[in-house]
Design an enzyme around this catalytic site. Sequence first.
Site, PDB file in Angstrom:
ATOM      1  N   CYS A 116      48.348 -11.858 -46.724  1.00 21.24           N
ATOM      2  CA  CYS A 116      47.196 -12.636 -47.188  1.00 21.24           C
ATOM      3  C   CYS A 116      46.009 -12.328 -46.285  1.00 21.24           C
ATOM      4  O   CYS A 116      46.122 -11.595 -45.299  1.00 21.24           O
ATOM      5  CB  CYS A 116      47.504 -14.129 -47.194  1.00 21.24           C
ATOM      6  SG  CYS A 116      47.767 -14.812 -45.541  1.00 21.24           S
ATOM      7  N   ASP A 526      13.294  10.702 -55.287  1.00 15.75           N
ATOM      8  CA  ASP A 526      12.678  11.946 -54.853  1.00 15.75           C
ATOM      9  C   ASP A 526      12.699  12.888 -56.052  1.00 15.75           C
ATOM     10  O   ASP A 526      13.460  12.663 -57.011  1.00 15.75           O
ATOM     11  CB  ASP A 526      13.459  12.526 -53.675  1.00 15.75           C
ATOM     12  CG  ASP A 526      12.870  13.834 -53.192  1.00 15.75           C
ATOM     13  OD1 ASP A 526      11.631  13.911 -53.076  1.00 15.75           O
ATOM     14  OD2 ASP A 526      13.638  14.777 -52.937  1.00 15.75           O
ATOM     15  N   ASP A 729      18.083  13.465 -51.578  1.00 19.53           N
ATOM     16  CA  ASP A 729      19.041  14.559 -51.383  1.00 19.53           C
ATOM     17  C   ASP A 729      19.965  14.331 -50.207  1.00 19.53           C
ATOM     18  O   ASP A 729      20.804  15.156 -49.903  1.00 19.53           O
ATOM     19  CB  ASP A 729      18.319  15.903 -51.248  1.00 19.53           C
ATOM     20  CG  ASP A 729      17.494  15.999 -49.967  1.00 19.53           C
ATOM     21  OD1 ASP A 729      17.552  15.071 -49.146  1.00 19.53           O
ATOM     22  OD2 ASP A 729      16.804  17.019 -49.790  1.00 19.53           O
ATOM     23  N   ASP A 733      15.702  13.378 -46.959  1.00 19.52           N
ATOM     24  CA  ASP A 733      15.115  12.056 -47.156  1.00 19.52           C
ATOM     25  C   ASP A 733      15.751  11.013 -46.248  1.00 19.52           C
ATOM     26  O   ASP A 733      15.747   9.820 -46.574  1.00 19.52           O
ATOM     27  CB  ASP A 733      15.276  11.628 -48.628  1.00 19.52           C
ATOM     28  CG  ASP A 733      14.452  12.499 -49.565  1.00 19.52           C
ATOM     29  OD1 ASP A 733      13.284  12.742 -49.248  1.00 19.52           O
ATOM     30  OD2 ASP A 733      14.994  12.930 -50.589  1.00 19.52           O
TER      31      ASP A 733
END
Length: 834
Positions: A116, A526, A729, A733
């Site tokens: 748990c 972008d 990318d 960036d």
Amino acid sequence: MSLAPALASVPSAAEARCYHCGLDIPEGAEFSVDIAGEPRALCCAGCQAVAEAIVANGLADYYASRDALPESPREAMPAILEQLALFDHVEFQKSFVRDLGEHEREASLMLEGITCAACVWLNERHIGQLPGVTGVDVNYATRRARVRWDTTRIKLSDILAAIAAIGYRAHPYDASRYEELARRERREALWRVWVAGFGMMQVMMYAIPVYLAGAGEMTADIETLIRWASLLLTLPVVGYSAAPFFRGAWRDVKFRRVGMDVPVALGVGAAFLASVWATVTRTGEVYFDSVAMFVFFLLGGRYLEMTARQKAVSVGEALAKLMPAFCQRLSRTAKTGGEAEQIMVSELEAGDRVLVRPGDIIPCDGTVEEGTSNADESLLTGESLPVKKQAGDAVTGGSLNMESPLVVRVGAVGEQTRLSAIIRLMERAAAEKPGIVVVADKVAQWFVLVLLAVALFTAIAWYGVDGERALWITVSVLVVTCPCALALATPIALTVASGALAKEGLLVTRGHALETLARATHFVFDKTGTLTTGKLRLLDISPTATTDEKAALRLAASLEAWSEHPLARALCQAAGERLVDAPPPAENVIAETGQGVRGNVAGRELYIGRPDYVFAHTGEARWPEGWQAAGDTVLALGEGGGQDGQKGGVLAFFRLGDALRPEAAALIHSLQAAGRQTLLMSGDAAPVVARVAAQLGIDVARGEMSPQEKRDAVSRLQAAGAVVAMVGDGVNDAPVLAQAQVSIAMGSGAQLARTQADLVLLCENLERLASGFRRSRFTLAIIRQNLAWAFLYNLLALPLAIAGHVTPWAAGIGMSASSLLVVLNALRIQKKEL
């Protein structure tokens, strides 16, 4: 006679021996444990861990009553602790430990015994307090743990010994072993369910006649016999089937933690002991049938929950099992049909050559040297269509070679492969706890404490009203409420969603990513490599009256065939796609750096390059309408003057640029349809950015922005209350990706291992991002449903139980069904088509 006094008073020679095992204590060893109020010197961390566990479990009398010190260390050191020393060997650690810094390492482990959320809390708290441990994260759904430690302060074996000391077992993560442990867990759980079910049926056979018998129809002797028979049949149910509840509760109490097993253990234990007392004294009521029934229903619910949970994490485990154990290595000069030796994949090195037969898994990242085939990369990228592979193409380890043999030159193996990077990023996401999970865990902890207080109040109140009913009503209150559903509501949904997205090619690498993506109000894109392919392509040709498009392209490709410049490659690629015949060869080709190329084709003196370069050699200076201000890259093709001194002219203009991804427009439209604002921020020329935004229907567009300007713009949006998702990318960036609340990177090649984005799009299909956004919103809806159900169930069930309208066996059904419903609801995320 006990030798404890003698052992305690042995002179100094014995004081240099370990109080636990009797071995000599090495110089410089500073290990000790307070036993019977006195600090006792120990020889190593292993003896210290065992001694601490003995004392913590209230078994310190072992040291006072033992007759002698052990004859050998093997008798004092459990086998598990002897084996732990192996984990400190560097070679042994290669498969599951990675270096994070000069002295910091991280291990990926599996934990046995997690039942748990309280078990997760206990392990994280206990391990995190060890000196030298710098971080620990345990995932409830996968039973996986990531532990980081300083090698100068603590050893891995010491960490594993500390885990063993609190009743859990840790192993290096291995996909095959995980599957084996999962099978064993299911088998043990099924046995417990079977024993509980068998006992329940037998006890009910004895209970029914007692319930149906009228006054005076059953003699006291027969009723007593039935009670004793029921007691004997319930013993294995309580002693074996319910043992996990009692072990978990004892562990929680020992470490001053109130977990979810505590109320269950109290309910089962109280009802059973009261029934035993009633049987022995022949007074009061017995509840053996209720005890057996709600143990059976609780275990049945846990078993179904466990199988659903294991199914939910199947995507990650499938990825971990992709890489084969063996491969066929060729000699440096062997051809496809040459001799190959079978070796372990771990023995491969960069530069080796491997033979991959049809139906085999590619064992490494590399490049095809020989052969042509198709590869199935669906598990890695989410793309269901096979990908053609031929000489010179890159291949990814873990993909399936489908048709013909391939010879592959090894580029990366082991932890350096793309598959390993994907698995590490998935593990990172699984180990991190988003804020919504932390809040749910805290609420569940307080919930148990409140529940125990309510149960105590109920027992006191009912004892004064109707003492005969007080016990079973209190048991019902303890069992019917379900903090398990509350604790499961969020993590199980996030685990299922992460697996479903990974299957589609969208990799979740941070714990908060799904929740934040669903709440994002602004999506910032972008341009290059994100909305566009990131590769130069020929977009348009504008021929003059003296030629046509195909003739101009043929002449341009003849000149550019000599060049490796990206613009030249784009022209030659377009010629290969659009022309039937090969371009004629060029002669006397001369490249003028930064300007263009000149040469002779079929006796014609031609120039290609920057328009002003061509204009200077042709005497003509005119642009196609609108091209000069468009911002794209433009090349001009011209012909020089002949031997008579006559000037030539411009033959054609070529416009090259980044082509839009086919799915870009649909992505923007789906986001806008969901009420999200879209923005384009790029470092490219403003006219190009404006044109792309117009083509896609993007709300706001800005060009010629530096990375810092992008970051500042996102910061201003956030200051105005926006939740920003940035799509870029992944490397170029980095500043703006870090600034956004959630970042999505286009993941390819080496960039994948370096990205710090929250999500990574593994394939080139932007539709997967649109689908991921919809699935994240659906996941958030499922989490809200689960939390609402957990609160509503407890809000309704608790008053009914307090009022005496819920029997113990019905409470067991309710608690199990509540947890199971949460898991089944979460599995809808996996199945729903979005």
